[in-house]
Write a protein that holds these residues in place. Structure first.
Motif, PDB file in Angstrom:
ATOM      1  N   UNK A  63      32.760  51.117  38.653  1.00  0.00           N
ATOM      2  CA  UNK A  63      34.006  50.892  39.393  1.00  0.00           C
ATOM      3  C   UNK A  63      34.924  49.947  38.618  1.00  0.00           C
ATOM      4  N   UNK A  64      34.339  48.969  37.927  1.00  0.00           N
ATOM      5  CA  UNK A  64      35.136  48.088  37.068  1.00  0.00           C
ATOM      6  C   UNK A  64      35.858  48.897  35.997  1.00  0.00           C
ATOM      7  N   UNK A  65      35.161  49.856  35.407  1.00  0.00           N
ATOM      8  CA  UNK A  65      35.768  50.708  34.382  1.00  0.00           C
ATOM      9  C   UNK A  65      36.865  51.593  34.977  1.00  0.00           C
ATOM     10  N   UNK A  66      36.600  52.147  36.148  1.00  0.00           N
ATOM     11  CA  UNK A  66      37.584  53.016  36.792  1.00  0.00           C
ATOM     12  C   UNK A  66      38.875  52.243  37.099  1.00  0.00           C
ATOM     13  N   UNK A  67      38.728  51.033  37.612  1.00  0.00           N
ATOM     14  CA  UNK A  67      39.916  50.247  37.955  1.00  0.00           C
ATOM     15  C   UNK A  67      40.706  49.862  36.703  1.00  0.00           C
TER      16      UNK A  67
ATOM     17  N   UNK B 100      42.994  53.215  37.024  1.00  0.00           N
ATOM     18  CA  UNK B 100      43.987  52.679  37.980  1.00  0.00           C
ATOM     19  C   UNK B 100      45.042  51.873  37.245  1.00  0.00           C
ATOM     20  N   UNK B 101      44.668  50.736  36.691  1.00  0.00           N
ATOM     21  CA  UNK B 101      45.496  49.889  35.828  1.00  0.00           C
ATOM     22  C   UNK B 101      46.969  49.817  36.273  1.00  0.00           C
ATOM     23  N   UNK B 102      47.237  49.294  37.455  1.00  0.00           N
ATOM     24  CA  UNK B 102      48.615  49.316  37.971  1.00  0.00           C
ATOM     25  C   UNK B 102      49.600  48.446  37.194  1.00  0.00           C
ATOM     26  N   UNK B 103      49.116  47.436  36.463  1.00  0.00           N
ATOM     27  CA  UNK B 103      50.054  46.585  35.716  1.00  0.00           C
ATOM     28  C   UNK B 103      50.057  46.900  34.224  1.00  0.00           C
ATOM     29  N   UNK B 104      49.306  47.922  33.811  1.00  0.00           N
ATOM     30  CA  UNK B 104      49.387  48.400  32.441  1.00  0.00           C
ATOM     31  C   UNK B 104      48.800  47.499  31.377  1.00  0.00           C
ATOM     32  N   UNK B 105      47.537  47.104  31.547  1.00  0.00           N
ATOM     33  CA  UNK B 105      46.901  46.229  30.561  1.00  0.00           C
ATOM     34  C   UNK B 105      45.650  46.854  29.958  1.00  0.00           C
ATOM     35  N   UNK B 106      45.435  48.143  30.169  1.00  0.00           N
ATOM     36  CA  UNK B 106      44.178  48.758  29.737  1.00  0.00           C
ATOM     37  C   UNK B 106      44.024  48.842  28.221  1.00  0.00           C
ATOM     38  N   UNK B 107      45.109  48.592  27.478  1.00  0.00           N
ATOM     39  CA  UNK B 107      44.996  48.583  26.009  1.00  0.00           C
ATOM     40  C   UNK B 107      44.790  47.179  25.461  1.00  0.00           C
TER      41      UNK B 107
ATOM     42  N   UNK C 205      40.095  42.771  29.981  1.00  0.00           N
ATOM     43  CA  UNK C 205      39.106  43.712  30.513  1.00  0.00           C
ATOM     44  C   UNK C 205      38.656  43.373  31.927  1.00  0.00           C
ATOM     45  N   UNK C 206      38.669  42.110  32.309  1.00  0.00           N
ATOM     46  CA  UNK C 206      38.211  41.727  33.648  1.00  0.00           C
ATOM     47  C   UNK C 206      39.361  41.553  34.637  1.00  0.00           C
ATOM     48  N   UNK C 207      40.532  42.059  34.306  1.00  0.00           N
ATOM     49  CA  UNK C 207      41.746  41.849  35.110  1.00  0.00           C
ATOM     50  C   UNK C 207      41.569  42.262  36.570  1.00  0.00           C
ATOM     51  N   UNK C 208      40.861  43.358  36.798  1.00  0.00           N
ATOM     52  CA  UNK C 208      40.734  43.886  38.163  1.00  0.00           C
ATOM     53  C   UNK C 208      39.350  43.691  38.763  1.00  0.00           C
ATOM     54  N   UNK C 209      38.502  42.942  38.086  1.00  0.00           N
ATOM     55  CA  UNK C 209      37.125  42.789  38.572  1.00  0.00           C
ATOM     56  C   UNK C 209      37.055  42.108  39.941  1.00  0.00           C
ATOM     57  N   UNK C 210      38.074  41.320  40.285  1.00  0.00           N
ATOM     58  CA  UNK C 210      38.085  40.659  41.590  1.00  0.00           C
ATOM     59  C   UNK C 210      38.122  41.680  42.725  1.00  0.00           C
ATOM     60  N   UNK C 211      38.612  42.898  42.420  1.00  0.00           N
ATOM     61  CA  UNK C 211      38.728  43.923  43.451  1.00  0.00           C
ATOM     62  C   UNK C 211      37.525  44.861  43.498  1.00  0.00           C
ATOM     63  N   UNK C 212      36.623  44.740  42.546  1.00  0.00           N
ATOM     64  CA  UNK C 212      35.447  45.620  42.510  1.00  0.00           C
ATOM     65  C   UNK C 212      34.622  45.518  43.799  1.00  0.00           C
TER      66      UNK C 212
END
Length: 226
Positions: free
Chosen positions: A146-150, A154-161, A166-173
């Motif tokens: 789920x961390x990878x999927x987010x 998902x990457x709503x703020x565009x930081x996947x590159x 890498x842990x930007x969305x882990x709080x939502x996992x």
């Protein structure tokens, strides 16, 4: 005493009402408030990520705030009016209850009941039992997926590159995993992601993006947990 009759509704979960439902424990940390609820048929955890206040009382001591709420109907309720929040609002110094986004929930058991003031709907998930399927490897893998999927989908703020993000969305996992283990549909997972993007990030909803993300999250849940 509250100035208006209490109005509340049952919050539907994957854990049906039981007359023997009990509040086994609660845990309050900087990460949120959680209750472990048990019945003869299930064991669940209800998590409030952002809490403004809570109280736990004996059922008899909360009788005036339990009107219309009983274990025959459910064990988790959202209170629209006439509850603890309205009661506290009779005090001029109680400012939290006057904030438009503060919501009130009731968690009830046979003996103990809790009122919770929060901003977001709680997450209800299966409680991890010793030796259960979710205890170690499977739950760890699901969290990682789920961390990878987010991050990558998902990457709503565009930081996947950006590797350092890498842990930007882990709080939502935990919120997403909680929805999945609680039996949420793909649509409910997508709604959660839209809510996070709008309320926590100030972004507009992107149904196409969240729909693809929710579908992939549900697919991984089925792979890991089937």
């Amino acid at each position: 005493m509250s100035s208006a009759a209490q109005k509340c509704h049952v919050v539907q979960t994957s854990f049906p009402p039981d007359d023997d439902t009990d509040m086994e424990s609660l845990r309050f940390t900087p990460d949120g408030l959680s209750f472990t609820m048990v019945s003869s048929r299930w064991r669940a955890k209800v998590v409030f990520a952002q809490t403004y206040g809570f109280r736990v009382l004996d059922e008899l001591d909360m009788a005036e705030h339990l009107s219309g709420c009983c274990l025959a109907d459910g064990w988790l309720f959202e209170v629209a009016c006439g509850g603890w929040k309205d009661f506290e609002c009779t005090r001029p110094s109680f400012t939290t209850g006057r904030l438009s986004w503060v919501r009130e929930y009731l968690v009830i058991g046979r003996d103990k009941c809790a009122s919770v003031l929060t901003k977001e709907e709680p997450v209800v998930q299966a409680e991890v039992l010793s030796g259960s399927f979710f205890e170690s490897d499977a739950l760890s893998e699901l969290n990682n997926r789920i961390s990878e999927v987010l991050f990558y989908q998902w990457d709503p703020i565009g930081v996947s590159d950006m590797l350092n993000a890498r842990d930007e969305y882990d709080i939502y996992v935990p919120l997403v995993v909680g929805k999945l283990t609680g039996g949420a549909t793909q649509q409910e997972v997508a709604a959660l992601l839209d809510q996070i993007a709008s309320e926590r990030m100030g972004l507009l909803a992107d149904p196409a993006r969240t729909g693809r993300t929710a579908a992939l999250a549900c697919e991984w849940f089925e792979r890991v947990c089937s």
